[in-house]
Design an enzyme around this catalytic site. Structure first.
Site, mmCIF file in Angstrom:
data_model
loop_
_atom_site.group_PDB
_atom_site.id
_atom_site.type_symbol
_atom_site.label_atom_id
_atom_site.label_comp_id
_atom_site.label_asym_id
_atom_site.label_seq_id
_atom_site.Cartn_x
_atom_site.Cartn_y
_atom_site.Cartn_z
ATOM 1 N N ARG A 240 -1.257 -1.147 -4.583
ATOM 2 C CA ARG A 240 -2.085 0.025 -4.872
ATOM 3 C C ARG A 240 -1.583 0.757 -6.118
ATOM 4 O O ARG A 240 -2.358 1.179 -6.956
ATOM 5 C CB ARG A 240 -2.113 0.975 -3.678
ATOM 6 C CG ARG A 240 -3.130 2.099 -3.839
ATOM 7 C CD ARG A 240 -3.403 2.811 -2.536
ATOM 8 N NE ARG A 240 -2.505 3.927 -2.301
ATOM 9 C CZ ARG A 240 -2.584 4.734 -1.241
ATOM 10 N NH1 ARG A 240 -3.511 4.504 -0.312
ATOM 11 N NH2 ARG A 240 -1.743 5.727 -1.083
ATOM 12 N N HIS B 170 -13.659 -5.555 2.076
ATOM 13 C CA HIS B 170 -12.761 -4.777 2.946
ATOM 14 C C HIS B 170 -13.465 -3.507 3.382
ATOM 15 O O HIS B 170 -14.179 -2.879 2.592
ATOM 16 C CB HIS B 170 -11.475 -4.439 2.204
ATOM 17 C CG HIS B 170 -10.490 -3.647 3.004
ATOM 18 N ND1 HIS B 170 -10.239 -3.881 4.335
ATOM 19 C CD2 HIS B 170 -9.677 -2.611 2.646
ATOM 20 C CE1 HIS B 170 -9.312 -3.046 4.772
ATOM 21 N NE2 HIS B 170 -8.962 -2.266 3.760
ATOM 22 N N ASP C 33 -9.622 3.043 -2.432
ATOM 23 C CA ASP C 33 -10.595 3.313 -1.369
ATOM 24 C C ASP C 33 -11.908 3.829 -1.945
ATOM 25 O O ASP C 33 -12.081 5.029 -2.154
ATOM 26 C CB ASP C 33 -10.022 4.319 -0.375
ATOM 27 C CG ASP C 33 -8.823 3.775 0.377
ATOM 28 O OD1 ASP C 33 -8.579 2.548 0.285
ATOM 29 O OD2 ASP C 33 -8.132 4.556 1.035
ATOM 30 N N ASP D 233 0.845 -1.193 0.000
ATOM 31 C CA ASP D 233 0.000 0.000 0.000
ATOM 32 C C ASP D 233 0.885 1.248 0.000
ATOM 33 O O ASP D 233 2.095 1.180 0.197
ATOM 34 C CB ASP D 233 -0.890 -0.041 1.247
ATOM 35 C CG ASP D 233 -2.033 0.955 1.194
ATOM 36 O OD1 ASP D 233 -2.401 1.393 0.089
ATOM 37 O OD2 ASP D 233 -2.562 1.295 2.265
ATOM 38 N N GLU E 277 2.851 5.066 -4.077
ATOM 39 C CA GLU E 277 2.918 5.952 -5.258
ATOM 40 C C GLU E 277 4.267 6.712 -5.376
ATOM 41 O O GLU E 277 4.607 7.038 -6.521
ATOM 42 C CB GLU E 277 1.773 6.981 -5.201
ATOM 43 C CG GLU E 277 0.398 6.413 -5.426
ATOM 44 C CD GLU E 277 -0.140 5.663 -4.205
ATOM 45 O OE1 GLU E 277 -1.012 4.807 -4.379
ATOM 46 O OE2 GLU E 277 0.335 5.928 -3.095
#
Length: 637
Positions: A297, A371, A313, A215, A218
């Site tokens: 991610r 999740h 998300d 996660d 980026e």
């Protein structure tokens, strides 16, 4: 990344992508090397296959990763996590993988476990393994830089191996993420994989996890650039700044002037998550010596070679339920077929109806995980009343019955560069009515999924391209000229149809893939308008590294022609299932008359059932001992 049916452009730097009313698309990249590829197709599927020949074919996931996954940020203890697992077993609801978010960590430190709240986590992981289930947890790239000397080896190892990203003056760049002040591994560094493998191996010796969730890669940063800001230069403050949602290019990430082994962050930013995936999957292969799961991610072209992706998300809203479909289809086209959205929504509060409908759709995501966020109430299937719980169990059992077919689709993606989930226009490119359809999709070329996406709806409008289609559940046939049909969709049902001319293989489902793989097979044949059909089944042990490349597999080809169903092991017979290995029955949709006689390789078959209303023939083979990967021919007249 830009891709259409002709051209592919790879920017590793920040890029504006602007839709123009012409219609046209404008790209404004702020630097880097401009790599363009043109794919001639001519079909959409061939374009994707050619594209994947360039960036790399998707990896072959472990079989268990295609089961159902559960996570919730905020279980807050290993006991609460274990309770969810036990409740799923108690209610007989399929689950293969249990996850934990960052609350399992000690002070949000990577490669640690909170000894108080999650002290029994190793026992839970052992229990999962004893039940044929698996465990995955989150990790972030930010490594705490402020722990007392000698207490946090991930940081000290990184200093020793000199693998952290530097600022413009050559010092380790310091940012801030969940544990506070952090450094960031440079995954392009020659020492990075060895460093990351060392951390994974040490942690795995304490907690034998089966995959990692990467996660915040980026890379994400709670401060802009670094704790010291960024220098005033053309990298951090370029003459033109693309629209990145902030007033500076380094908004909530690291300085663009930060130095990696390969280049500056300005040139490497888009590839950070890609390089982390390579290091993570490499570490898991070294440590586990089996196929593992990496869900990231951040992705880049080629990430599908090293793992999968979830769509980020989302919210517990009906619009987000719908929007997940184009997201799934896009990432299949991007070469990352192992993709899914957070079922029932990550943020907000779901409802029984929304969660039921989302579980039905999510049962057909290639990667299927429920999740929820820290402040969201629990939303696993056991939290709901019996009608919703039963509906969720029903559709997850359908998914598990189809896993041999889904696994075969992933093999075709791995070996041939095909998509797993695909838009209708891929199969019907000449049918202009399919071009804008984003509320239905296909598994492969043959399974049409038409979910209910509107609150309170008890029917769904579904488009059927020209051809013969069969109700997946009953075998009822429908010949379409290319029309929209209104289908009933009660709360316990998602509409699924099998395309005529195709053969799929199912397996009796259980609550884990390990148990399901012990059961026997059913071959389902959907007869085309000219009386023919074909299909393929790929078999291996589901966990060994490079099973296909090492020849440890079997491929079974099925053909139906003139009332004869033939199974032929066309490539390899190096793998036969140790557990479930028999063909229990064959179901044929679209048989117009009752057969007067039937045989299998010349031996009479006496046990078969014919449903005249739906024109479905069920052939019972229990007494014939037919191996799933053995050659045979069944004839009927």
């Amino acid at each position: 990344m830009k891709m259409d049916n002709r051209c592919y452009f790879i920017p590793t730097v920040c890029t504006d992508i602007v839709l123009q009313p012409a219609p046209a698309i404008t790209y404004r990249a702020i630097g880097g090397i401009m790599d363009f590829y043109v794919f001639l197709g001519p079909t959409p599927s061939e374009v994707i296959s050619q594209y994947l020949d360039v960036i790399g074919h998707p990896y072959m996931p472990p079989y268990w990763s295609l089961g159902f996954h559960l996570c919730h940020y905020g279980y807050n203890s290993s006991e609460a996590t274990a309770e969810v697992v036990n409740n799923m077993r108690k209610f007989g609801i399929p689950q293969d993988v249990q996850w934990n978010d960052i609350d399992y960590m000690r002070d949000y430190l990577d490669f640690t476990v909170d000894p108080v709240r999650y002290g029994t986590l190793p026992a839970l992981v052992d229990d999962l393994h004893q039940h044929g289930q698996h465990y995955v947890m989150i990790t972030d790239p930010g490594i705490s830089s402020v722990q007392p000397a000698g207490t946090y080896l991930p940081y000290e190892d990184g200093i020793e191996m000199d693998v952290f990203i530097k600022n413009s003056t050559g010092q380790n760049l310091i940012g801030s993420v969940w544990p506070g002040l952090t450094t960031f591994p440079d995954f392009s560094h020659p020492n990075a994989t060895a460093y990351w493998t060392k951390q994974v191996a040490r942690f795995h010796s304490q907690l034998p996890f089966d995959g990692l969730w990467t996660d915040m890669n980026e890379v994400s940063n709670f401060v802009d650039g670094s704790t010291e800001g960024c220098p005033d230069n053309n990298l951090d403050y370029p003459p033109y700044k693309p629209s990145n949602g902030g007033e500076v290019l380094h908004k909530k990430t690291m300085c663009m002037s930060a130095k990696t082994y390969s280049s500056t962050q300005y040139n490497m930013h888009n590839m950070y998550g890609y390089f982390e995936m390579i290091a993570t999957m490499g570490a898991l292969k070294t440590v586990r010596k089996q196929r593992s799961l990496v869900i990231s991610r951040s992705t880049f072209p080629g990430s599908g070679k090293h793992g999968g992706h979830w769509l980020g998300d989302n919210k517990s809203k009906w619009m987000d339920l719908y929007l997940s479909i184009p997201g799934i289809l896009n990432f299949n086209m991007f070469g990352i077929p192992l993709v899914g959205a957070d079922i029932c929504g990550f943020g907000g509060v779901t409802t029984p109806e929304l969660c039921t409908r989302w579980t039905q759709l999510g049962a057909f995501y290639p990667f299927s995980r429920n999740h929820a966020a820290l402040v969201s109430p629990a939303q696993d299937p056991t939290q709901f009343e019996e009608p919703e719980r039963d509906a969720m169990r029903k559709v997850l059992l359908i998914r598990y019955s189809l896993l041999p077919t889904l696994y075969t689709l992933f093999w075709q993606a791995h070996t041939k560069g095909m998509t797993v989930a695909r838009p209708l226009f891929f199969e019907f490119p000449q049918d202009r009515s399919t071009l804008a359809i984003d509320k239905q999709f296909l598994w492969g070329s043959f399974l049409l999924i038409s979910p209910t996406l509107v609150e309170g709806a008890t029917s769904v409008q579904a488009y059927f391209p020209q051809g013969v289609w069969y109700d997946f559940y009953t075998g009822e046939m429908f010949r379409s000229s290319g029309v929209v049909r209104t289908l009933p969709s009660p709360l316990d049902t998602i509409n699924v149809h099998l395309r005529g001319g195709h053969i799929i293989v199912r397996q009796a489902p259980e609550i884990t893939t390990a148990l399901s793989r012990q059961n026997n097979f059913t071959v389902t044949v959907a007869v085309s308008i000219n009386g023919s059909a074909s299909g393929i089944l790929y078999l291996d042990d589901g966990v060994s590294l490079e099973s296909y490349e090492n020849g440890q597999y079997s491929v079974v080809n099925y053909t139906l022609k003139a009332g004869a169903l033939t199974s032929a092991n066309s490539q390899h017979a190096e793998y036969t299932p140790a557990g479930g290995k028999w063909v229990e029955k064959v179901i044929v949709y679209g048989v117009s008359t009752y057969p007067e006689s039937m045989d299998i390789d010349g031996t009479p078959v006496h046990r078969y059932i014919y449903d005249n209303g739906n024109q479905v023939l069920t052939i019972l083979l229990q007494s014939h001992n037919v191996l799933v990967n053995s050659p045979y021919t069944i004839r009927w007249v």
